[in-house]
Design a protein around this motif. Structure first.
Motif, PDB file in Angstrom:
ATOM      1  N   GLU A  46       0.816  -1.216   0.000  1.00  0.00           N
ATOM      2  CA  GLU A  46       0.000   0.000   0.000  1.00  0.00           C
ATOM      3  C   GLU A  46       0.847   1.262   0.000  1.00  0.00           C
ATOM      4  OE1 GLU A  46      -3.711   0.171   2.115  1.00  0.00           O
ATOM      5  OE2 GLU A  46      -3.485  -1.895   2.771  1.00  0.00           O
ATOM      6  N   ALA A 104      -9.652  -1.619  -1.392  1.00  0.00           N
ATOM      7  CA  ALA A 104      -8.816  -0.435  -1.597  1.00  0.00           C
ATOM      8  C   ALA A 104      -8.942   0.068  -3.030  1.00  0.00           C
ATOM      9  CB  ALA A 104      -7.364  -0.760  -1.261  1.00  0.00           C
ATOM     10  N   ARG A 126      -6.085  -6.350  -3.357  1.00  0.00           N
ATOM     11  CA  ARG A 126      -6.726  -5.456  -2.384  1.00  0.00           C
ATOM     12  C   ARG A 126      -7.941  -4.798  -3.062  1.00  0.00           C
ATOM     13  NH1 ARG A 126      -1.128  -4.342  -1.612  1.00  0.00           N
ATOM     14  NH2 ARG A 126      -1.337  -2.488  -2.906  1.00  0.00           N
ATOM     15  N   HIS A 141      -3.658  -1.878  -6.678  1.00  0.00           N
ATOM     16  CA  HIS A 141      -4.387  -2.590  -5.616  1.00  0.00           C
ATOM     17  C   HIS A 141      -4.987  -3.891  -6.158  1.00  0.00           C
ATOM     18  CE1 HIS A 141      -3.946   0.208  -2.366  1.00  0.00           C
ATOM     19  NE2 HIS A 141      -4.558   1.207  -2.980  1.00  0.00           N
TER      20      HIS A 141
END
Length: 316
Positions: free
Chosen positions: A224, A274, A271, A266
């Motif tokens: 991230e 996100a 993810r 992401h």
């Protein structure tokens, strides 16, 4: 495009010394091939600097075997950006460049790129088309690099410059070196600044090779913090006082497209929530910029891009 506010006079070039820096971190599989491709250049006036960035494999021993033909340096791990800055600082060339420790140059690459710089006194950076290769250096496909458009770099997050680029040393004085805090997109951050100071010229012809493999930073899932670098570099760029008005007025579009690029990273890393948050932010910033074929392609690339490259290599 008007660069008058940042006009910079560059020196004439006559048989210039070209300094190429190879940052090497755990690069034992491909480093020798990379070095050999530079030593085999048709252009002879080259200073090669290979820097071991805290490797824990056999990188150091491979470098040492070339100590009589290039400058070898070792330091504790500090990342690609910091390593390149060190290399360029200790170099002597009036033209600078770098090559990742898993990439290669075609034999006439430096000669062709230096000639392009000589032909254009306003050019501060030149770059070629390149070839994708696999772990065994087998051809995957050629990449015809797009022409450099600073507007697209800023607003679309485009990064057209691949392996093999060369630039005038004076560029470091006006644009600065690579941001040592960045791990994912230090090259993109550099291009954002480069475009403010003069002309970037694409040289037609495949002159370099970009290696696609499982350990490649380009296709590895980013955490991230790395993904958030798009937000950081755009804020830093727009905080400058020398941004043209037409770019400053389009800041929401630039930030919206950056959020799409973040969503892609992401998605690559799995993810998904996100990614959805980034897309929501994009729509709030500039809905007209987000709902496009380009956005769809980027998101599909985030979902399936790494598998596509894997399949291409397996087919070979």
């Amino acid at each position: 495009m008007n660069f008058e506010s940042n006009k910079f006079e560059f020196s004439d070039l006559s048989d210039p010394l070209v300094s190429l820096v190879v940052p090497a971190y755990n690069a034992e599989l491909y480093l020798a091939e990379t070095i050999e491709s530079i030593l085999a250049q048709s252009y002879e006036n080259i200073e090669l600097i290979v820097i071991n960035d805290g490797s824990t494999d056999g990188t150091q021993s491979i470098m040492s075997a070339y100590a009589d033909r290039c400058k070898v340096v070792s330091h504790e791990n500090c990342g690609q950006a910091a390593t390149l800055n060190v290399g360029w600082q200790i170099s002597s060339g009036v033209i600078l460049g770098y090559l990742s420790a898993d990439d290669k140059l075609e034999p006439t690459a430096v000669e062709c790129l230096v000639s392009a710089l000589k032909r254009s006194k306003s050019a501060l950076l030149v770059y070629p088309d390149y070839r994708l290769i696999d772990e065994q250096s087998r051809h995957i496909r050629d990449v015809i690099a797009p022409e450099f458009d600073h507007r697209d770099v800023v607003l679309q997050g485009a990064c057209p410059v691949g392996p093999g680029a060369l630039f005038r040393r004076e560029l470091l004085s006006c644009a600065g070196g690579w941001d040592v805090s960045l791990r994912q997109i230090p090259d993109y951050d550099f291009l954002l600044r480069v475009g403010l100071f003069g002309e970037v010229v694409k040289v037609s012809g495949v002159l370099a090779c970009f290696r696609v493999h499982g350990g490649s930073q380009t296709f590895a899932p980013s955490d991230e913090r790395k993904t958030d670098e798009y937000r950081y570099v755009l804020k830093k760029f727009f905080d400058r006082s020398d941004i043209p008005d037409y770019l400053r007025a389009a800041r929401p579009e630039a930030e919206a497209n950056a959020s799409v690029l973040m969503a892609r990273l992401h998605l690559r890393a799995g993810r998904y929530l996100a990614a959805l948050r980034c897309l929501k932010n994009s729509i709030e910033l500039s809905a007209s910029s987000v709902f496009s074929v380009q956005t769809l392609r980027l998101l599909l690339n985030g979902l399936f891009g790494r598998y596509r490259h894997w399949l291409m290599m397996k087919i070979k």
